[in-house]
Design a protein around this motif. Sequence first.
Motif, PDB file in Angstrom:
ATOM      1  N   LEU A 109      38.998 101.074  92.753  1.00  0.00           N
ATOM      2  CA  LEU A 109      37.762 100.928  93.516  1.00  0.00           C
ATOM      3  C   LEU A 109      37.652  99.480  93.976  1.00  0.00           C
ATOM      4  CD1 LEU A 109      35.068 102.162  94.446  1.00  0.00           C
ATOM      5  CD2 LEU A 109      34.089 101.409  92.302  1.00  0.00           C
ATOM      6  N   GLY A 124      41.618  99.372  87.359  1.00  0.00           N
ATOM      7  CA  GLY A 124      40.275  99.614  86.831  1.00  0.00           C
ATOM      8  C   GLY A 124      39.276  98.535  87.204  1.00  0.00           C
ATOM      9  N   ILE A 125      38.433  98.190  86.233  1.00  0.00           N
ATOM     10  CA  ILE A 125      37.366  97.234  86.521  1.00  0.00           C
ATOM     11  C   ILE A 125      37.903  95.849  86.831  1.00  0.00           C
ATOM     12  CG2 ILE A 125      35.463  98.340  85.301  1.00  0.00           C
ATOM     13  CD1 ILE A 125      36.211  96.846  82.870  1.00  0.00           C
ATOM     14  N   PHE A 126      39.104  95.513  86.315  1.00  0.00           N
ATOM     15  CA  PHE A 126      39.675  94.202  86.640  1.00  0.00           C
ATOM     16  C   PHE A 126      39.902  94.111  88.134  1.00  0.00           C
ATOM     17  CE2 PHE A 126      40.584  94.636  82.210  1.00  0.00           C
ATOM     18  CZ  PHE A 126      40.453  93.353  81.713  1.00  0.00           C
ATOM     19  N   LEU A 151      35.763  91.871  94.190  1.00  0.00           N
ATOM     20  CA  LEU A 151      34.375  91.450  94.432  1.00  0.00           C
ATOM     21  C   LEU A 151      34.279  89.924  94.431  1.00  0.00           C
ATOM     22  CD1 LEU A 151      31.352  91.930  94.635  1.00  0.00           C
ATOM     23  CD2 LEU A 151      31.271  92.254  92.187  1.00  0.00           C
ATOM     24  N   ALA A 152      34.923  89.290  93.440  1.00  0.00           N
ATOM     25  CA  ALA A 152      34.866  87.835  93.343  1.00  0.00           C
ATOM     26  C   ALA A 152      35.460  87.181  94.588  1.00  0.00           C
ATOM     27  CB  ALA A 152      35.616  87.372  92.096  1.00  0.00           C
ATOM     28  N   PHE A 154      35.707  96.516  95.631  1.00  0.00           N
ATOM     29  CA  PHE A 154      34.412  96.017  96.065  1.00  0.00           C
ATOM     30  C   PHE A 154      34.584  94.876  97.057  1.00  0.00           C
ATOM     31  CE2 PHE A 154      32.179  98.061  92.495  1.00  0.00           C
ATOM     32  CZ  PHE A 154      31.022  98.429  93.153  1.00  0.00           C
ATOM     33  N   TYR A 190      46.676  94.534  88.603  1.00  0.00           N
ATOM     34  CA  TYR A 190      45.415  94.862  87.919  1.00  0.00           C
ATOM     35  C   TYR A 190      44.943  96.260  88.255  1.00  0.00           C
ATOM     36  CZ  TYR A 190      45.363  89.969  86.797  1.00  0.00           C
ATOM     37  OH  TYR A 190      45.713  88.738  86.308  1.00  0.00           O
ATOM     38  N   MET A 199      33.120  87.340  97.472  1.00  0.00           N
ATOM     39  CA  MET A 199      31.981  86.417  97.324  1.00  0.00           C
ATOM     40  C   MET A 199      32.397  84.975  97.605  1.00  0.00           C
ATOM     41  SD  MET A 199      29.678  87.909  94.261  1.00  0.00           S
ATOM     42  CE  MET A 199      28.522  86.567  94.398  1.00  0.00           C
ATOM     43  N   VAL A 200      33.631  84.611  97.211  1.00  0.00           N
ATOM     44  CA  VAL A 200      34.137  83.277  97.549  1.00  0.00           C
ATOM     45  C   VAL A 200      34.206  83.127  99.067  1.00  0.00           C
ATOM     46  CG1 VAL A 200      36.186  81.810  97.484  1.00  0.00           C
ATOM     47  CG2 VAL A 200      35.418  82.950  95.417  1.00  0.00           C
ATOM     48  N   SER A 245      38.465  95.946  90.483  1.00  0.00           N
ATOM     49  CA  SER A 245      37.183  95.982  91.205  1.00  0.00           C
ATOM     50  C   SER A 245      36.508  94.616  91.203  1.00  0.00           C
ATOM     51  CB  SER A 245      36.236  96.992  90.560  1.00  0.00           C
ATOM     52  OG  SER A 245      36.830  98.252  90.532  1.00  0.00           O
ATOM     53  N   MET A 246      36.448  93.991  90.025  1.00  0.00           N
ATOM     54  CA  MET A 246      35.685  92.748  89.935  1.00  0.00           C
ATOM     55  C   MET A 246      36.423  91.587  90.585  1.00  0.00           C
ATOM     56  SD  MET A 246      32.993  93.862  88.735  1.00  0.00           S
ATOM     57  CE  MET A 246      32.002  92.442  88.359  1.00  0.00           C
ATOM     58  N   LEU A 247      37.769  91.590  90.539  1.00  0.00           N
ATOM     59  CA  LEU A 247      38.505  90.516  91.221  1.00  0.00           C
ATOM     60  C   LEU A 247      38.330  90.622  92.726  1.00  0.00           C
ATOM     61  CD1 LEU A 247      41.768  90.284  89.104  1.00  0.00           C
ATOM     62  CD2 LEU A 247      40.037  88.528  89.368  1.00  0.00           C
TER      63      LEU A 247
END
Lengths: 298, 332
Positions: free
Chosen positions: B57, B111-113, B119-120, B59, B109, B123-124, B115-117
Amino acid sequence: MGTLSAIIVDAASFSAWLFLVAVGLTLIFGVLRLLNIAHGAFYSVGAYAAIYAIGASVALGWGTALQLAAALGAASVIGALIGLLVERCVLLRLYGHPEPLVLIATYALFLVLDDLTKMISGGRSLYAAQPRDNLGQIAIGGLQYPTYDIALIGVSLMVAAAAWYTLNRTRLGRCVTAVVFDSEISAAMGIHVGRIKTGTFIVGSVLGCIAGALTAPKIAVSPGIGVEVIVIAFAVVVVGGLGSIPGALLGAAIVGLARAVTAHLMPEVEVFAVYFAMVAVLAVRPHGLLAPVAARRI
Amino acid sequence: MKGHRMDWTIAALLAVAIVATVGAAGVPSWIRYLGQLSTSTALASVGVMILLRAGLLSFGQSLFYFVGGYAVALIARYGGVTDALALVMVAAIAAGLAAAIIGQLLAGYRGIFFSMLTLALSMVMFSVATKVRLFGGSDGLNIGLMSYLGYRPRGPDAQWASFVFCIWVWTALAIMTHAFLRSRFGALIPAVADNEIRIEYLGYSVRKVVWVAYGIAGMLAGAGGALAGLSARHVDPQFAYWTTAGDFIFVVLLSGQASVLSPALGAFFLEILRSYASALFPDQWQTAFGAMMLAIVLFLPAGLDRLIVLIWSAVRKIRALRPHTLERGRSS
């Protein structure tokens, strides 16, 4: 010398804040195995609750201690209510579903809760700096710091100690650890797994709200403060190892130090310090510093 | 792929494109505009869909949406290029390259790793975009009128031409993506979600599959961003913001992952919803959006297109069964 002590104090204060924000997230992940994006919204809900509670207690003429107590009380009650509601109505139906679906559900919850704070506050920036102003300043290494910020370091360490004690030295904590290890066997041993999960989620959301409430006197509370928090909290948790409380403490220390060093020595890259720390750690240990080694699934 | 059999997805895509082109002059311009915006959202959402088939997923597809949109704006402004097709191609290649580079980092990576990377990273990009002067800060950049292979429409014709252009870019890219997903390599993508070790034992590199999927998703998001920039004739840092990536996830969630056509339905629905919601309840938009997502996750997790696929396969099954049952009836 002045810069060094400033860096140390800033790092400690920022790390304390990071730990407060991240501890609820890592607790929920540890027990429920889900990354709660709505944690960012819990943080902003807590901040708004604190703003209104402090405003009301100032109007009543209460002292600083009562103002803070009112803020924490309001944030805890609201956090517990939202946590109960979210776990019972949404997450309970999603245990065992594919990970992306659960992630989307918590993202949707984030959007709804974030919008609710916007509706209640009318989208304005709100301030409640009275408790922080009343506590005055303290001199460390020749520089003045707000006593409130320094006190937060103590609060954060206390939360860490309480979490460690509860998980490792009480019966309840052993039950939680058992559920983390194997929920089916724990159920067979007579542990009420559903209740442990609900309880953990409520504690996690209360911790998220309290983090917001304690931050509220330091910042201008406005819509959108939750977005950044979720990414930063995730960075902290991932550096230390998802689901580990000592890991969150270590992650908070590392990320806080990275941010403080860059803020003083290279202010232009300060925004990226958190992400650099995360990427650097993940490149060496893909599952964080304190995460247990796991076999690949077949 | 069996060459002699008609591919229904490609036929449907071409049919939509032809009907839209022929009917374009007959519908009000605001519907055309919504359709145009949906093509850009749909392309980026197809990328999210490809990654989701691999169990990932993202983001952060807004990052490549941003790269695509700003590639068009910057090249049009500083390079003096006004040909829409050239700009979209350059934008897609730029976003694809960016995704190929970032993908090297992210391919390990899950799963959530993952997704969150993602996303990060977006945002940067957003915080950089609001500060850099070349990108016009938080105001963004304007884009001038375009030409289409030498045709330079002005006035009402420009909007019509832009619509038809968007539709055909979407169709072409959707057909290419469909062909990719039907290929042997494309078939490995859902296998990543099922069992990675099995893929490695079959002799393929999981890392490479994820990397290619990420690159293609980035390229599609870049093309989508380029179309969005050309449609609105303006780009701003909001392109990179994480709620933009959230929109693509919503589209895929709503429409499901059955085919490259699905996100187009979801995207059109999203644009209609957005334009009505911003008029009816501007302050509760996120609540409505989030509540719908929750409702789908809880009650129809496979997406709306599953219903269509189920009905379609039921119809085909009945049609395939009929002669068979007749024969059996005769023999007995």
